[in-house]
Design an enzyme around this catalytic site. Structure first.
Site, PDB file in Angstrom:
ATOM      1  N   PRO A  40       0.803  -1.226   0.000  1.00 64.91           N
ATOM      2  CA  PRO A  40       0.000   0.000   0.000  1.00 64.91           C
ATOM      3  C   PRO A  40       0.836   1.277   0.000  1.00 64.91           C
ATOM      4  O   PRO A  40       0.297   2.361  -0.237  1.00 64.91           O
ATOM      5  CB  PRO A  40      -0.816  -0.117   1.292  1.00 64.91           C
ATOM      6  CG  PRO A  40       0.044  -0.939   2.193  1.00 64.91           C
ATOM      7  CD  PRO A  40       0.772  -1.915   1.303  1.00 64.91           C
TER       8      PRO A  40
ATOM      9  N   GLY B  23       6.196  -1.816  -6.685  1.00 61.44           N
ATOM     10  CA  GLY B  23       7.321  -1.474  -7.531  1.00 61.44           C
ATOM     11  C   GLY B  23       8.379  -2.555  -7.554  1.00 61.44           C
ATOM     12  O   GLY B  23       8.131  -3.714  -7.192  1.00 61.44           O
ATOM     13  N   ASP B  24       9.592  -2.178  -7.977  1.00 67.66           N
ATOM     14  CA  ASP B  24      10.692  -3.140  -8.061  1.00 67.66           C
ATOM     15  C   ASP B  24      11.076  -3.692  -6.698  1.00 67.66           C
ATOM     16  O   ASP B  24      11.504  -4.841  -6.576  1.00 67.66           O
ATOM     17  CB  ASP B  24      11.905  -2.478  -8.713  1.00 67.66           C
ATOM     18  CG  ASP B  24      11.652  -2.123 -10.170  1.00 67.66           C
ATOM     19  OD1 ASP B  24      10.772  -2.759 -10.789  1.00 67.66           O
ATOM     20  OD2 ASP B  24      12.321  -1.213 -10.695  1.00 67.66           O
ATOM     21  N   GLY B  25      10.926  -2.887  -5.648  1.00 66.41           N
ATOM     22  CA  GLY B  25      11.235  -3.367  -4.300  1.00 66.41           C
ATOM     23  C   GLY B  25      10.305  -4.475  -3.872  1.00 66.41           C
ATOM     24  O   GLY B  25      10.730  -5.446  -3.232  1.00 66.41           O
TER      25      GLY B  25
ATOM     26  N   GLU C 263      11.178  -8.476  -2.961  1.00 64.33           N
ATOM     27  CA  GLU C 263      10.705  -9.240  -1.800  1.00 64.33           C
ATOM     28  C   GLU C 263      10.155 -10.603  -2.216  1.00 64.33           C
ATOM     29  O   GLU C 263      10.426 -11.624  -1.579  1.00 64.33           O
ATOM     30  CB  GLU C 263       9.621  -8.452  -1.059  1.00 64.33           C
ATOM     31  CG  GLU C 263      10.110  -7.334  -0.178  1.00 64.33           C
ATOM     32  CD  GLU C 263       9.017  -6.850   0.764  1.00 64.33           C
ATOM     33  OE1 GLU C 263       8.254  -7.692   1.275  1.00 64.33           O
ATOM     34  OE2 GLU C 263       8.929  -5.625   0.979  1.00 64.33           O
TER      35      GLU C 263
ATOM     36  N   SER D  52       7.454   3.538  -8.306  1.00 65.81           N
ATOM     37  CA  SER D  52       8.011   4.774  -8.852  1.00 65.81           C
ATOM     38  C   SER D  52       8.707   4.540 -10.185  1.00 65.81           C
ATOM     39  O   SER D  52       8.669   5.399 -11.073  1.00 65.81           O
ATOM     40  CB  SER D  52       9.003   5.393  -7.861  1.00 65.81           C
ATOM     41  OG  SER D  52       8.376   5.655  -6.626  1.00 65.81           O
TER      42      SER D  52
ATOM     43  N   ARG E 298      14.725  12.890  -5.577  1.00 63.69           N
ATOM     44  CA  ARG E 298      15.995  12.726  -4.865  1.00 63.69           C
ATOM     45  C   ARG E 298      17.044  12.047  -5.742  1.00 63.69           C
ATOM     46  O   ARG E 298      18.245  12.303  -5.592  1.00 63.69           O
ATOM     47  CB  ARG E 298      15.788  11.918  -3.581  1.00 63.69           C
ATOM     48  CG  ARG E 298      15.396  10.467  -3.765  1.00 63.69           C
ATOM     49  CD  ARG E 298      15.096   9.821  -2.420  1.00 63.69           C
ATOM     50  NE  ARG E 298      14.826   8.388  -2.487  1.00 63.69           N
ATOM     51  CZ  ARG E 298      13.642   7.862  -2.696  1.00 63.69           C
ATOM     52  NH1 ARG E 298      12.596   8.670  -2.897  1.00 63.69           N
ATOM     53  NH2 ARG E 298      13.465   6.548  -2.738  1.00 63.69           N
TER      54      ARG E 298
ATOM     55  N   GLU F 105      18.773  -1.568  -3.660  1.00 63.36           N
ATOM     56  CA  GLU F 105      19.078  -1.774  -2.242  1.00 63.36           C
ATOM     57  C   GLU F 105      20.587  -1.695  -2.032  1.00 63.36           C
ATOM     58  O   GLU F 105      21.364  -2.158  -2.870  1.00 63.36           O
ATOM     59  CB  GLU F 105      18.554  -3.127  -1.761  1.00 63.36           C
ATOM     60  CG  GLU F 105      17.046  -3.288  -1.840  1.00 63.36           C
ATOM     61  CD  GLU F 105      16.308  -2.398  -0.864  1.00 63.36           C
ATOM     62  OE1 GLU F 105      16.904  -2.060   0.187  1.00 63.36           O
ATOM     63  OE2 GLU F 105      15.157  -2.034  -1.136  1.00 63.36           O
TER      64      GLU F 105
END
Length: 528
Positions: free
Chosen positions: A121, A179-181, A185, A223, A293, A490
Site C-alpha cells: 500500500p 514497484g521493483d522493491g 521481496e 516509482s 531525490r 538496495e
C-alpha cells in the site's frame, strides 16, 4: 451464423483460433488470448454503447446473445480487454458456441486458477491498493481467477510470509502489486523457500540453485517499475493483469550475491558499484524529496566525480550466441535466450578459480585491476521510460549471463558522454574508457581489503573520520576509499562480492517485449 450489425461467420481453425469474416476482411484471435465468454441476459445493456444497440437496430432477441472478451493490442505494447457480442437464431446454437469456447479455455493448462496476491500500500504514490481493486480485480473476476489477497504491513512482510507461512501448493502463481522493491521481496521469499524445501544451502556460492515452480506476476504500482518495463514493454496495470490471465511464461535469470560464504541478496536487473552505488546511498538521506531525490543525488555524484580502486575477476561466457554490442534486442520468443539456455542445461559450467595464477592462458578467469568510476552488471537492458535503451541494450533476460560494464577513471566531460548515450542511439560502449564483457560469474575486491575480508570503514574510527571529511568536502582532492553496491535499488553492506548468474531460475507471467504487429495500425482492428 451470428450477427453483430454485420454478418460474421465464426469457426475454429486448425491452429486453435477463433476465426471470423467481416466485410471480406478476415481476422483471427487465438483462443489463448480469449479472456472469457458470457451469456447475455434479456435486459442486459450498457450506457457505453458496447452492446452496439443490437436490440434497436436489428430487432434481434437479446436472450440469444453471447459476448466474447479478448485481448486487443494497443500502441506502446499496451493490452486492453475488448469485447464483441454475437446473437444466434436459436438457443441451442448459442449454448453450443459458449460451451465450445469455455471447453477450449479450460483445456489451456498454463492459465492460473488460483493466485496469491501481495499488495504494497506504500509503493509509488500509495495507490497500489486502489489500482488493484479498480483495474485488476475486475479482470481476474471476469476470467474466473480466484485470489487470496494480502496487504503487506511492513517492509519484507511478503518475503517473510513466503518463506514460512504461505501454503504455496494451493496456488498457481504469486502476484505482487507494487514497484521493483516489492518484486524483490517476492523473489527473495520464493527462491529461499524453494532452496530450503530442496535441501540446497543458499550460503554456498558454488551451489546450483533449484528453479521455482510458481510463476510471478507484476502489477506495476511503483516509482520506476523497471522490471515490468523490461519484460512487458509497458508500465501498465491492465496490460500486466492480462498477461497473468492468459498464462504467459517468461523465464528470467537471477544473480546470487555472496560475500565469502555468506549470502547477501539476489539481483535480476542492476548491480552497480561506484557512481550508481553513490547515487543510491546519497539519495537515501533525501527520501523526503520523493523521486526527485535520484536526480539531485545524480547531479551531486557526477560533480564529486569519485573513483575507486579495485580488482575485477570474471568468467567469460563461452559458446553462446550474442554479444553486448549486438544490434538485436531481447524480444518475445528470443532465440538467443533459447539457444543459450539449452547450452547451459547440456554443458555444466566450470567455476573453479586458479588462485595461484593471474595468467589468462592458465585459467578461464580474467582479471582486471584499475581505478573505476563505475562497475555495473546488467542482467537485463535496465530500460525504463527515462532511459528507453537502458544500461546494456543488448542484454538478455534468460541467457544465463550478465553484462559486466567497467567505466575507468576519466574526465567529467567523458563520463557525461557515457551517461548521455543511455538516451541516444549511439553505441554506448564505443568509448576508450569503457569496456563490456558478457560473463557468467564475476568477483570484485576493493583496493582496501585485508585478509580476504572487507575493511569496513565504518568500524574504523580513524579511517571513517577522514573518509567522511573527503565525502563532505570533495574540494580537498582526496577520494573515498570505498563505495557501496546498488543491488536492484538496495544498498549492500559489503563491497567485496562474488556474483553468479543462475540461468532461468524464475518465471514471470509475461512473454517478453513483442515486436509491433502488422495489423496494429488498422483503424478498427476487428472484433473477433
Amino acid at each position: 451464423m451470428f450477427y453483430v450489425e454485420h454478418c460474421i461467420l465464426l469457426t475454429f481453425n486448425n491452429n486453435n483460433s477463433l476465426f471470423s469474416l467481416w466485410r471480406r476482411v478476415s481476422h483471427s484471435v487465438s483462443v489463448s488470448e480469449i479472456i472469457s465468454v458470457r451469456e447475455e441476459e434479456e435486459s442486459r445493456g450498457r450506457d457505453d454503447g458496447s452492446w452496439k444497440k443490437i436490440k434497436e437496430r436489428e430487432g434481434k432477441d437479446c436472450r440469444l446473445a453471447f459476448t466474447v472478451l479478448y485481448v486487443e493490442r494497443r500502441q506502446q505494447h499496451r493490452w486492453r480487454c475488448a469485447e464483441v457480442t454475437f446473437t444466434c437464431p436459436e438457443g441451442a446454437l448459442r449454448q453450443h458456441w459458449v460451451g465450445s469456447i469455455r471447453e477450449q479455455l479450460a483445456a489451456i493448462a498454463s492459465r492460473p486458477k488460483h493466485l496469491l496476491v501481495y499488495i504494497n500500500p506504500c509503493s509509488g504514490k500509495r495507490k497500489g491498493k486502489r489500482i488493484y481493486e479498480e483495474k485488476v480485480a475486475p479482470l481476474f473476476a471476469q476470467a474466473g481467477v480466484a485470489t487470496q489477497v494480502i496487504v503487506t504491513e511492513r517492509a519484507n512482510y511478503a518475503r517473510d510470509h513466503l518463506r514460512t507461512e504461505a501454503e504455496l501448493k494451493k496456488f498457481d502463481g504469486v502476484v505482487c502489486v507494487g514497484g521493483d522493491g516489492m518484486f524483490s521481496e517476492i523473489i527473495h521469499g520464493l527462491i529461499w523457500r524453494t532452496q530450503m524445501d530442496g535441501g540446497v544451502d543458499p550460503d554456498s556460492p558454488d551451489e546450483a540453485l533449484l528453479p521455482g515452480s510458481l510463476r510471478i506476476g507484476i502489477i506495476p504500482a511503483g516509482s520506476t517499475d523497471c522490471i515490468c518495463f523490461a519484460t512487458v514493454g509497458a508500465n501498465d496495470p491492465v496490460t500486466s493483469a492480462l498477461h497473468v490471465i492468459v498464462g504467459d511464461s517468461q523465464p528470467m535469470d537471477v544473480c546470487s550475491v555472496h560475500h565469502n560464504s555468506t549470502f547477501l541478496r539476489y539481483s535480476v536487473s542492476l548491480l552497480g558499484y561506484g557512481f550508481y552505488g553513490d547515487v543510491l546511498t546519497d539519495s537515501e538521506r533525501k527520501r523526503w524529496l520523493g523521486p526527485a531525490r535520484y536526480d539531485l543525488s545524480g547531479v551531486k555524484m557526477f560533480l564529486t566525480h569519485h573513483y575507486y580502486e579495485g580488482t575485477v575477476s570474471y568468467l567469460p561466457a563461452r559458446g553462446i550466441k550474442g554479444t553486448p554490442r549486438d544490434a538485436a534486442r531481447c524480444r518475445s520468443g528470443c532465440v538467443v535466450c533459447q539457444h543459450n539456455g539449452e547450452q547451459l542445461s547440456e554443458k555444466p559450467e566450470r567455476y573453479e578459480v586458479d588462485e595461484a595464477s593471474d595468467s589468462e592462458n592458465d585459467s578461464e578467469w580474467r582479471t582486471i585491476r584499475g581505478k573505476f568510476l563505475a562497475i555495473n552488471a546488467a542482467s537485463m537492458s535496465c530500460a525504463c521510460p527515462r532511459s528507453p535503451k537502458g544500461l546494456s541494450p543488448a542484454a538478455h533476460l534468460a541467457d544465463g549471463t550478465t553484462d559486466l560494464i567497467l567505466v575507468r577513471k576519466c574526465s567529467r566531460f567523458d563520463f557525461l558522454r557515457h551517461l548521455l548515450r543511455h538516451t541516444s542511439k549511439d553505441d554506448q560502449f564505443d568509448l576508450t574508457f569503457v569496456e563490456v564483457h558478457r560473463v557468467r560469474r564475476f568477483r570484485f575486491t576493493p583496493r582496501y581489503c585485508q585478509s580476504n575480508s572487507d575493511l569496513d570503514m565504518r568500524e574504523n574510527g580513524k579511517h571513517q573520520l577522514f573518509s567522511q571529511i573527503c565525502r563532505d568536502h570533495p574540494a580537498c582532492g582526496c577520494a573515498p576509499a570505498y563505495s557501496s553496491w546498488n543491488c536492484d535499488g538496495e544498498i549492500l553492506t559489503h563491497t567485496a562480492i562474488d556474483v553468479r548468474v543462475h540461468c532461468q531460475l524464475i518465471k514471470l507471467f509475461a512473454r517478453g517485449i513483442e515486436e509491433p504487429m502488422v495489423f496494429e495500425d488498422l483503424p478498427n482492428p476487428c472484433a473477433i
